[in-house]
Design a protein around this motif. Structure first.
Motif, mmCIF file in Angstrom:
data_model
loop_
_atom_site.group_PDB
_atom_site.id
_atom_site.type_symbol
_atom_site.label_atom_id
_atom_site.label_comp_id
_atom_site.label_asym_id
_atom_site.label_seq_id
_atom_site.Cartn_x
_atom_site.Cartn_y
_atom_site.Cartn_z
ATOM 1 N N HIS A 169 0.232 -10.947 16.915
ATOM 2 C CA HIS A 169 -1.077 -10.880 16.649
ATOM 3 C C HIS A 169 -1.815 -12.011 16.704
ATOM 4 O O HIS A 169 -2.909 -12.273 16.110
ATOM 5 C CB HIS A 169 -1.246 -10.336 15.141
ATOM 6 C CG HIS A 169 -0.385 -8.710 15.183
ATOM 7 N ND1 HIS A 169 -1.280 -7.778 15.505
ATOM 8 C CD2 HIS A 169 0.632 -8.512 14.398
ATOM 9 C CE1 HIS A 169 -0.346 -6.798 15.414
ATOM 10 N NE2 HIS A 169 0.538 -7.143 14.646
ATOM 11 N N ASP A 178 -14.315 -10.418 19.023
ATOM 12 C CA ASP A 178 -12.994 -10.183 18.777
ATOM 13 C C ASP A 178 -12.198 -10.879 19.533
ATOM 14 O O ASP A 178 -12.244 -10.906 20.634
ATOM 15 C CB ASP A 178 -12.547 -8.421 18.787
ATOM 16 C CG ASP A 178 -13.428 -7.629 17.929
ATOM 17 O OD1 ASP A 178 -13.627 -7.970 17.053
ATOM 18 O OD2 ASP A 178 -13.601 -6.457 18.384
ATOM 19 N N LEU A 180 -8.655 -12.277 21.454
ATOM 20 C CA LEU A 180 -7.685 -11.740 22.529
ATOM 21 C C LEU A 180 -6.276 -11.951 21.920
ATOM 22 O O LEU A 180 -6.166 -13.169 21.691
ATOM 23 C CB LEU A 180 -7.931 -11.981 23.959
ATOM 24 C CG LEU A 180 -6.985 -11.397 24.805
ATOM 25 C CD1 LEU A 180 -7.308 -10.064 25.137
ATOM 26 C CD2 LEU A 180 -7.254 -12.226 26.200
ATOM 27 N N THR A 181 -5.419 -11.205 21.672
ATOM 28 C CA THR A 181 -4.175 -11.268 21.058
ATOM 29 C C THR A 181 -3.119 -11.341 22.192
ATOM 30 O O THR A 181 -3.275 -10.883 23.204
ATOM 31 C CB THR A 181 -3.725 -10.527 19.830
ATOM 32 O OG1 THR A 181 -3.703 -9.178 20.276
ATOM 33 C CG2 THR A 181 -4.971 -10.696 18.838
ATOM 34 N N ASP A 184 -2.318 -7.799 23.123
ATOM 35 C CA ASP A 184 -3.507 -7.350 24.194
ATOM 36 C C ASP A 184 -2.806 -7.641 25.547
ATOM 37 O O ASP A 184 -2.975 -6.906 26.467
ATOM 38 C CB ASP A 184 -4.821 -7.782 23.928
ATOM 39 C CG ASP A 184 -5.355 -7.317 22.325
ATOM 40 O OD1 ASP A 184 -5.018 -6.341 22.020
ATOM 41 O OD2 ASP A 184 -6.220 -8.224 21.878
ATOM 42 N N GLN A 185 -2.497 -9.072 25.571
ATOM 43 C CA GLN A 185 -1.867 -9.353 26.994
ATOM 44 C C GLN A 185 -0.644 -8.678 27.544
ATOM 45 O O GLN A 185 -0.513 -8.420 28.426
ATOM 46 C CB GLN A 185 -1.769 -11.099 26.824
ATOM 47 C CG GLN A 185 -3.050 -11.581 26.920
ATOM 48 C CD GLN A 185 -2.843 -13.163 27.263
ATOM 49 O OE1 GLN A 185 -1.741 -13.809 26.925
ATOM 50 N NE2 GLN A 185 -3.673 -13.865 28.018
#
Length: 186
Positions: A169, A178, A180-181, A184-185
């Motif tokens: 996170h 928002d 990008l965590t 997400d990647q």
């Protein structure tokens, strides 16, 4: 104006320090079993604990926890110090306090790394630092491996093992919206 900082209920702005003569007298009395002298030594060396735990403040641990662990190291240093040796107490106490804090951090680490891998990582980091000063640039993993006569995989594994773990996170990028965590990647 001196700021008041409290750690474990101790006002660090009002910590008292001991003179070398007081230290020597109290150390000798504590060695003979005088608990009042031992208590005065502990109170008089709390600044020493604070100076040591300052090195570890960016590890994400509570300052109160580190202070308490440092105090345990201080108590052990007082118990094991030999006042007949021609060594200042701080010279003996600082490594004892730091060792106790390191032990705490190691034992409470989210990921346990074997001693042999940590030893390799320590050698790799020392070698890397020496090579940077000698070459004026960051050495490649292959260069470090060759210098230490290790495989590139061993060097890479050792460096990865001593890196702090990253949360899924943790934000990687944010442009005001928002973030990008890491998740997400992935």
């Amino acid at each position: 104006m001196q700021r008041k900082v409290e750690i474990c209920g101790v006002n660090t702005a009002k910590l008292r320090t001991l003179s070398p003569v007081e230290m020597d007298t109290l150390l000798r009395r504590a060695k003979e079993g005088d608990t009042a002298a031992r208590d005065k030594l502990i109170e008089g060396n709390l600044r020493l604990v604070l100076s040591v735990i300052g090195r570890f403040e960016k590890r994400g641990e509570s300052a109160d926890d580190l202070f308490q662990v440092g105090c345990i190291g201080l108590i052990k240093a007082i118990a094991n110090f030999d006042p007949t040796k021609q060594v200042r107490f701080s010279t003996y106490g600082v490594p004892m306090i730091a060792g106790e804090v390191r032990r705490y951090l190691r034992d409470n680490s989210p990921i346990r790394v074997s001693r042999s891998i940590r030893d390799v990582a320590y050698r790799v980091l020392q070698c890397k630092e020496a090579m940077v000063s000698r070459m004026g640039r960051e050495p490649a993993l292959e260069e470090i491996a060759k210098e230490l006569e290790l495989s590139v995989e061993d060097v890479s594994e050792a460096l990865d093992a001593v890196c702090a773990p990253m949360s899924l996170h943790d934000p990687v990028y944010s442009d005001g919206g928002d973030p990008l965590t890491v998740m997400d990647q992935v």
